[in-house]
Each structure stands twice: as C-alpha cells, then as structure tokens.
Design a protein around this motif. Structure first.
Motif, mmCIF file in Angstrom:
data_model
loop_
_atom_site.group_PDB
_atom_site.id
_atom_site.type_symbol
_atom_site.label_atom_id
_atom_site.label_comp_id
_atom_site.label_asym_id
_atom_site.label_seq_id
_atom_site.Cartn_x
_atom_site.Cartn_y
_atom_site.Cartn_z
ATOM 1 N N ALA A 177 1.018 -1.274 0.166
ATOM 2 C CA ALA A 177 -0.065 0.113 0.068
ATOM 3 C C ALA A 177 0.912 1.276 0.083
ATOM 4 O O ALA A 177 1.695 1.320 0.762
ATOM 5 N N VAL A 178 0.808 1.937 -0.993
ATOM 6 C CA VAL A 178 1.565 3.229 -1.387
ATOM 7 C C VAL A 178 0.908 4.238 -1.980
ATOM 8 O O VAL A 178 0.028 3.905 -2.891
ATOM 9 N N ALA A 213 -4.306 -1.014 -11.350
ATOM 10 C CA ALA A 213 -4.755 -2.467 -11.542
ATOM 11 C C ALA A 213 -4.482 -3.159 -9.882
ATOM 12 O O ALA A 213 -5.500 -4.099 -9.936
ATOM 13 N N LEU A 214 -3.789 -2.587 -9.129
ATOM 14 C CA LEU A 214 -3.783 -3.148 -7.939
ATOM 15 C C LEU A 214 -5.098 -3.296 -6.884
ATOM 16 O O LEU A 214 -5.218 -4.314 -6.290
ATOM 17 N N ALA A 215 -5.522 -2.232 -6.904
ATOM 18 C CA ALA A 215 -7.020 -2.017 -6.308
ATOM 19 C C ALA A 215 -8.032 -3.223 -6.986
ATOM 20 O O ALA A 215 -8.364 -4.006 -5.897
ATOM 21 N N ASP A 216 -7.968 -3.427 -8.020
ATOM 22 C CA ASP A 216 -8.849 -4.378 -8.689
ATOM 23 C C ASP A 216 -8.242 -5.870 -7.915
ATOM 24 O O ASP A 216 -9.282 -6.831 -7.699
ATOM 25 N N VAL A 217 -6.896 -6.124 -8.082
ATOM 26 C CA VAL A 217 -6.474 -7.436 -7.751
ATOM 27 C C VAL A 217 -6.878 -7.554 -6.260
ATOM 28 O O VAL A 217 -7.093 -8.879 -5.987
ATOM 29 N N VAL A 218 -6.603 -6.800 -5.503
ATOM 30 C CA VAL A 218 -6.835 -7.035 -4.207
ATOM 31 C C VAL A 218 -8.419 -7.093 -4.042
ATOM 32 O O VAL A 218 -8.825 -7.961 -3.088
ATOM 33 N N ALA A 219 -9.224 -6.514 -4.536
ATOM 34 C CA ALA A 219 -10.564 -6.782 -4.397
ATOM 35 C C ALA A 219 -11.033 -8.126 -4.834
ATOM 36 O O ALA A 219 -11.743 -8.757 -4.045
ATOM 37 N N ILE A 220 -10.243 -8.561 -6.154
ATOM 38 C CA ILE A 220 -10.669 -10.317 -6.356
ATOM 39 C C ILE A 220 -10.251 -10.980 -5.274
ATOM 40 O O ILE A 220 -10.692 -12.072 -4.922
ATOM 41 N N MET A 227 -1.436 -6.418 3.869
ATOM 42 C CA MET A 227 -1.126 -5.147 3.425
ATOM 43 C C MET A 227 0.049 -4.630 4.127
ATOM 44 O O MET A 227 0.100 -4.513 5.176
ATOM 45 N N ILE A 228 0.889 -4.182 3.383
ATOM 46 C CA ILE A 228 2.245 -3.670 3.815
ATOM 47 C C ILE A 228 2.468 -2.134 3.372
ATOM 48 O O ILE A 228 2.541 -1.885 2.081
ATOM 49 N N ARG A 229 3.004 -1.273 4.213
ATOM 50 C CA ARG A 229 3.391 -0.083 3.838
ATOM 51 C C ARG A 229 4.669 -0.153 3.099
ATOM 52 O O ARG A 229 5.349 -1.022 3.440
ATOM 53 N N ARG A 230 5.123 0.881 2.421
ATOM 54 C CA ARG A 230 6.311 0.824 1.832
ATOM 55 C C ARG A 230 7.526 0.827 2.986
ATOM 56 O O ARG A 230 8.567 0.289 2.538
ATOM 57 N N ASP A 231 7.200 1.532 4.031
ATOM 58 C CA ASP A 231 8.346 1.303 5.153
ATOM 59 C C ASP A 231 8.474 0.003 5.902
ATOM 60 O O ASP A 231 9.347 -0.170 6.746
ATOM 61 N N GLY A 232 7.554 -0.917 5.185
ATOM 62 C CA GLY A 232 7.656 -2.456 5.874
ATOM 63 C C GLY A 232 6.565 -2.487 6.947
ATOM 64 O O GLY A 232 6.521 -3.774 7.450
ATOM 65 N N GLN A 233 5.888 -1.437 7.506
ATOM 66 C CA GLN A 233 4.977 -1.866 8.414
ATOM 67 C C GLN A 233 3.752 -2.518 8.003
ATOM 68 O O GLN A 233 3.354 -2.121 6.972
ATOM 69 N N ALA A 234 3.260 -3.490 8.627
ATOM 70 C CA ALA A 234 2.300 -4.362 8.359
ATOM 71 C C ALA A 234 0.750 -3.356 8.653
ATOM 72 O O ALA A 234 0.990 -2.946 9.778
ATOM 73 N N TRP A 240 -10.068 -1.619 1.965
ATOM 74 C CA TRP A 240 -10.018 -0.343 2.526
ATOM 75 C C TRP A 240 -8.634 0.173 2.834
ATOM 76 O O TRP A 240 -8.303 1.259 2.945
ATOM 77 N N ALA A 241 -7.868 -0.839 3.612
ATOM 78 C CA ALA A 241 -6.476 -0.400 3.998
ATOM 79 C C ALA A 241 -5.705 0.196 2.730
ATOM 80 O O ALA A 241 -5.092 0.913 3.049
ATOM 81 N N LEU A 242 -5.893 -0.390 1.610
ATOM 82 C CA LEU A 242 -5.134 0.053 0.407
ATOM 83 C C LEU A 242 -5.539 1.425 0.176
ATOM 84 O O LEU A 242 -4.761 2.393 0.031
ATOM 85 N N ALA A 243 -7.009 1.695 0.047
ATOM 86 C CA ALA A 243 -7.398 2.735 -0.216
ATOM 87 C C ALA A 243 -6.893 4.020 0.804
ATOM 88 O O ALA A 243 -6.380 4.971 0.588
ATOM 89 N N ALA A 244 -7.044 3.435 2.150
ATOM 90 C CA ALA A 244 -6.711 4.595 3.223
ATOM 91 C C ALA A 244 -5.425 4.811 3.213
ATOM 92 O O ALA A 244 -4.789 6.062 3.394
#
Length: 121
Positions: free
Chosen positions: A2-3, A40-47, A59-66, A80-84
């Motif tokens: 997620a970034v 495309a990632l949002a669609d892949v996550v939803a599927i 879902m992991i943030r760029r700095d490695g935080q889960a 939701w986590a990706l969008a947030a």
C-alpha cells in the motif's frame, strides 16, 4: 504493498537512479507502465478478498509496516486499507526523498518529465 501513487513513482525513479549511480544499468519504468500496474492493484486486491483459495492478504506499507492482515470472511478490509494508505497525508520524510531523487536523477539520466520513454503528464 500500500503506497501513494506519487511515492510509488518516486521510489521507481529513485531505484533507477541509485542503480545507475552505482554503475548498473537500472530498470526504468515508463509512467504509463507504472500507472497501469498501480491502478490495477486495487482490482487485484478486491478479487483476492473474494477468492475462495486465498486464505489471507497482508497489506504492507512501503516502510515495511504491516497495516492489515485480511483473513477469509473480512470482506473489504484489505481494499479499505489500500485506499486509506493511498490517501494518507504526507510526512516530512517525503520531502527529503524527493530532494534526494532530484539530485540523483540530474546526473543519471531519464526522469518522469524528460525521458523519451515516458509520456508527458
């Protein structure tokens, strides 16, 4: 991962610039190539959330935080986590990375605005 879109583009350009600076060839990704995969990632996550053979999504943030571990039955939590995360406000660290990338890319070659490989804004 997620970034934010701008952070993702910056990281792509920074990885390229670092590789070239270290004497490598780098792997430059065009803006349109990046954007296609990013969106495309949002669609892949939803599927993946609905797929019966996928038991969990982390879902992991760029700095490695889960940020989240979505398990079967928690429909929509990973999306939701990706969008947030993509909408999370910037921190001062972003400005520092931007400056480092700008300095590094001036001496290493293509960038998002001048590369013939990359379409304009």
């Amino acid at each position: 991962m997620a970034v934010r879109e701008a952070d993702s583009r910056l990281a792509t350009a920074l990885r390229y610039a670092r590789a070239v600076q270290l004497g490598g060839t780098g792997r430059f990704t065009t803006r349109s190539g990046h954007d296609t995969c990013f969106h495309a990632l949002a669609d892949v996550v939803a599927i993946a959330e609905r797929h019966p053979q996928i038991a969990a999504i982390t879902m992991i943030r760029r700095d490695g935080q889960a940020l989240l571990r979505h398990e079967t039955g928690g429909l929509g939590r990973a999306s939701w986590a990706l969008a947030a995360e993509r909408l999370r406000p910037y921190m001062a660290r972003f400005s520092a990375s931007t400056r480092r990338c700008a300095v590094c890319s001036r001496s290493t070659g293509p960038n998002w605005t001048t590369s013939p490989l990359s379409p304009g804004p």
